[in-house]
Design a protein around this motif. Sequence first.
Motif, mmCIF file in Angstrom:
data_model
loop_
_atom_site.group_PDB
_atom_site.id
_atom_site.type_symbol
_atom_site.label_atom_id
_atom_site.label_comp_id
_atom_site.label_asym_id
_atom_site.label_seq_id
_atom_site.Cartn_x
_atom_site.Cartn_y
_atom_site.Cartn_z
ATOM 1 N N ASN A 97 0.812 -1.168 0.187
ATOM 2 C CA ASN A 97 0.020 0.082 0.024
ATOM 3 C C ASN A 97 0.933 1.050 0.074
ATOM 4 N N VAL A 98 1.972 1.281 0.977
ATOM 5 C CA VAL A 98 2.857 2.708 1.047
ATOM 6 C C VAL A 98 3.403 2.575 -0.343
ATOM 7 N N LYS A 99 3.882 1.586 -1.003
ATOM 8 C CA LYS A 99 4.537 1.753 -2.278
ATOM 9 C C LYS A 99 3.492 2.190 -3.259
ATOM 10 N N SER A 100 2.294 1.861 -3.671
ATOM 11 C CA SER A 100 1.226 2.622 -4.461
ATOM 12 C C SER A 100 1.209 3.950 -4.168
ATOM 13 N N LEU A 101 0.930 4.299 -2.737
ATOM 14 C CA LEU A 101 1.002 5.709 -2.218
ATOM 15 C C LEU A 101 2.360 6.663 -2.661
ATOM 16 N N LEU A 102 3.294 5.912 -2.597
ATOM 17 C CA LEU A 102 4.299 6.917 -2.983
ATOM 18 C C LEU A 102 4.667 7.004 -4.558
ATOM 19 N N ASP A 103 4.199 5.778 -5.161
ATOM 20 C CA ASP A 103 4.108 5.893 -6.853
ATOM 21 C C ASP A 103 3.250 7.034 -7.207
ATOM 22 N N CYS A 104 2.062 7.435 -6.389
ATOM 23 C CA CYS A 104 1.170 8.567 -6.805
ATOM 24 C C CYS A 104 1.887 9.914 -6.158
ATOM 25 N N HIS A 105 2.877 9.935 -5.893
ATOM 26 C CA HIS A 105 3.448 11.194 -5.357
ATOM 27 C C HIS A 105 2.841 11.873 -4.246
ATOM 28 N N ILE A 106 2.604 10.869 -3.268
ATOM 29 C CA ILE A 106 1.635 11.428 -1.883
ATOM 30 C C ILE A 106 2.678 12.494 -1.306
ATOM 31 N N ILE A 107 3.960 12.061 -1.219
ATOM 32 C CA ILE A 107 4.711 13.084 -0.135
ATOM 33 C C ILE A 107 4.673 14.445 -0.546
ATOM 34 N N PRO A 108 4.862 14.833 -1.672
ATOM 35 C CA PRO A 108 5.036 16.318 -2.044
ATOM 36 C C PRO A 108 3.601 16.670 -1.946
ATOM 37 N N ALA A 109 2.478 16.158 -2.204
ATOM 38 C CA ALA A 109 1.196 16.572 -1.890
ATOM 39 C C ALA A 109 0.946 16.881 -0.232
ATOM 40 N N LEU A 110 1.302 16.131 0.390
ATOM 41 C CA LEU A 110 0.943 16.111 1.749
ATOM 42 C C LEU A 110 1.945 17.334 2.517
ATOM 43 N N LEU A 111 3.306 17.262 1.666
ATOM 44 C CA LEU A 111 4.167 18.505 2.312
ATOM 45 C C LEU A 111 3.487 19.801 2.014
ATOM 46 N N ALA A 147 14.784 21.695 0.637
ATOM 47 C CA ALA A 147 15.568 22.434 1.628
ATOM 48 C C ALA A 147 14.603 23.113 2.612
ATOM 49 N N THR A 148 13.531 23.457 2.187
ATOM 50 C CA THR A 148 12.609 24.127 3.018
ATOM 51 C C THR A 148 11.795 23.533 4.013
ATOM 52 N N VAL A 149 11.821 22.012 3.682
ATOM 53 C CA VAL A 149 10.888 21.239 4.449
ATOM 54 C C VAL A 149 11.285 21.242 5.952
ATOM 55 N N ILE A 150 12.693 20.983 6.265
ATOM 56 C CA ILE A 150 12.981 20.855 7.657
ATOM 57 C C ILE A 150 12.697 22.103 8.463
ATOM 58 N N PRO A 151 12.914 23.321 7.816
ATOM 59 C CA PRO A 151 12.805 24.313 8.759
ATOM 60 C C PRO A 151 11.148 24.589 9.172
ATOM 61 N N HIS A 152 10.452 24.277 8.076
ATOM 62 C CA HIS A 152 8.980 24.397 7.852
ATOM 63 C C HIS A 152 8.355 23.618 9.029
ATOM 64 N N LEU A 153 9.038 22.208 9.151
ATOM 65 C CA LEU A 153 8.685 21.325 10.094
ATOM 66 C C LEU A 153 9.000 21.858 11.583
ATOM 67 N N MET A 154 10.187 22.298 11.692
ATOM 68 C CA MET A 154 10.395 22.813 12.873
ATOM 69 C C MET A 154 9.644 23.837 13.447
ATOM 70 N N ALA A 155 9.073 24.706 12.431
ATOM 71 C CA ALA A 155 8.287 25.921 12.626
ATOM 72 C C ALA A 155 6.795 25.165 13.502
ATOM 73 N N LEU A 156 6.535 23.999 12.612
ATOM 74 C CA LEU A 156 5.250 23.457 13.169
ATOM 75 C C LEU A 156 5.257 22.740 14.604
ATOM 76 N N LEU A 157 6.697 22.377 14.825
ATOM 77 C CA LEU A 157 6.683 21.672 16.128
ATOM 78 C C LEU A 157 5.911 22.225 17.495
ATOM 79 N N SER A 158 5.694 23.358 17.574
ATOM 80 C CA SER A 158 5.085 24.054 18.840
ATOM 81 C C SER A 158 3.677 24.079 18.470
ATOM 82 N N ARG A 159 3.075 23.862 17.617
ATOM 83 C CA ARG A 159 1.740 24.104 17.281
ATOM 84 C C ARG A 159 0.774 23.215 18.041
#
Length: 647
Positions: A97-111, A147-159
């Motif tokens: 299932n995870v492979k199928s989701l990755l094939d559909c480019h789920i990660i960029p959509a979720l990010l 490169a913007t993902v990590i800083p953005h995740l950090m900014a969300l840490l305290s939400r």
Amino acid sequence: AMCLVRTRSLLSFLSYLTASSRHYVDRLFDPDPQKVLQGVIDMKNAVIGNNKQKANLIVLGAVPRLLYLLQQETSSTELKTECAVVLGSLAMGTENNVKSLLDCHIIPALLQGLLSPDLKFIEACLRCLRTIFTSPVTPEELLYTDATVIPHLMALLSRSRYTQEYICQIFSHCCKRLDSETLKFAFVRMQALKCFSVLAFENPQVSMTLVNVLVDGELLPQIFVKMLQRDKPIEMQLTSAKCLTYMCRAGAIRTDDNCIVLKTLPCLVRMCSKERLLEERVEGAETLAYLIEPDVELQRIASITDHLIAMLADYFKYPSSVSAITDIKRLDHDLKHAHELRQAAFKLYASLGANDEDIRKKIIETENMMDRIVTGLSESSVKVRLAAVRCLHSLSRSVQQLRTSFQDHAVWKPLMKVLQNAPDEILVVASSMLCNLLLEFSPSKEPILESGAVELLCGLTQSENPALRVNGIWALMNMAFQAEQKIKADILRSLSTEQLFRLLSDSDLNVLMKTLGLLRNLLSTRPHIDKIMSTHGKQIMQAVTLILEGEHNIEVKEQTLCILANIADGTTAKDLIMTNDDILQKIKYYMGHSHVKLQLAAMFCISNLIWNEEEGSQERQDKLRDMGIVDILHKLSQSPDSNLCDK
């Protein structure tokens, strides 16, 4: 012909799939947005815990449609959130299932979804990302392609609690097996270090994970130690020191570990020196204060490292000279921010002096230190005032200093001023310090009383905040200890019997114990006992009865019996016990209790009632004898407890 067979086998395979699965997917294409939403919700309920249904929906092409709806600007936030939840549920299935989701480019959509202003949607995207990234089939580098993902995740840490939990799980999974390429690419940058420090702060779970992370065969803490070296950029030294500090405070590194004692602590002390910029000195001092706060050994080591105590005195003379700061902009900035230095110095002094008498003495003997702290109490910045009160509170734990420096500087005056309509966080520390100042040995007691302390403390006992109620009643208890009759009368008048009763039924055990302590201190020395019982006897006896009948622990009952023993010591007050059969029966009951402390306390009541030299002792003895007290005493004289026997 071959082609036909293949098609037919595919068709026959598809016909295996239940009609209901197809029905779910069809509803995702309905022109009515309300029906689409209901369809996604029904799909969510259908797939929970049902791996077969998950596989069916993936084969029937649900994933691309869900991702389309998730990214469509016209979709409602509710629809997007439900889509993310269903995708998360599909990812919870098998690795395929995870492979199928990755094939559909789920990660960029979720990010992309993480940029939404809606917290519920962000949490749903993160939950799904967490499930995908913790799957062994997901390549970890997908987290670092932008490169913007990590800083953005950090900014969300305290939400929220959830964003922190999911992001920490993503990070701790994706940092476990970093190869040097990924490391060079994303993690040696300051961003990563900062990210680690945010992650480890007050988070034992993450800290324990980070301690064991291997990077190129080297443990993460060892890498941090290398980054503490003097030739590294200051920001890197400071942030590494923070990471190690937070991991230490979270219990993942021992306080006596060399990486703390020989590396982290000296590095933070270096950050406090004159050569450093204002921000660096502030951060260095505050981090060091946090590191050593709970550990007396680290406090002692810090206090003798590089003349730290004297070095901190410079925090109050800043900026020292205009010539040293040629940059006018810098000077203007520093003048505006100099109060942050004072706050940091007070915090560090408070940590240094938390436990050790010699260190407190050293701090107080540093040039004009008491004057500086007293000035800090009336600064306009609430943060500086709070830090100054904390510092004073730490120093006020010393009996020696209370009798000398605190006296010479009449510290109580500014303290009483601080206590007038201060925010709660300052009130808690300031009232705690007032408790120390009001101990019987403190010569400040008289003037403090004259400045309206009794009213102020009685006011605190009515606070919503239990910490303030405890401090208010505790300070009154200290004030009443060996006090003269006038002070005791003032306290009782200001507090009022109604409030005393309210405190005796307070839900906070500390408040109850301190209130009993106050009563005990009020009812000491014979003339005072008789005077108070003549005016408040009825209510006090009522309170005592209530507590002895209630569901209270041993300490509470013992304290209450001690109050009774004090009352039994009065000349006229005795009668209030002797004429109260209910109370006499309770004393008798506690003489036979299974707990020695309570037996002893009950015995004190009896011995104070039967004293031969006092008037009416014969009648009292007769009444107690008739109650069967003598038989109990005979029994107790055989007790294995030597204390009980003697009494």
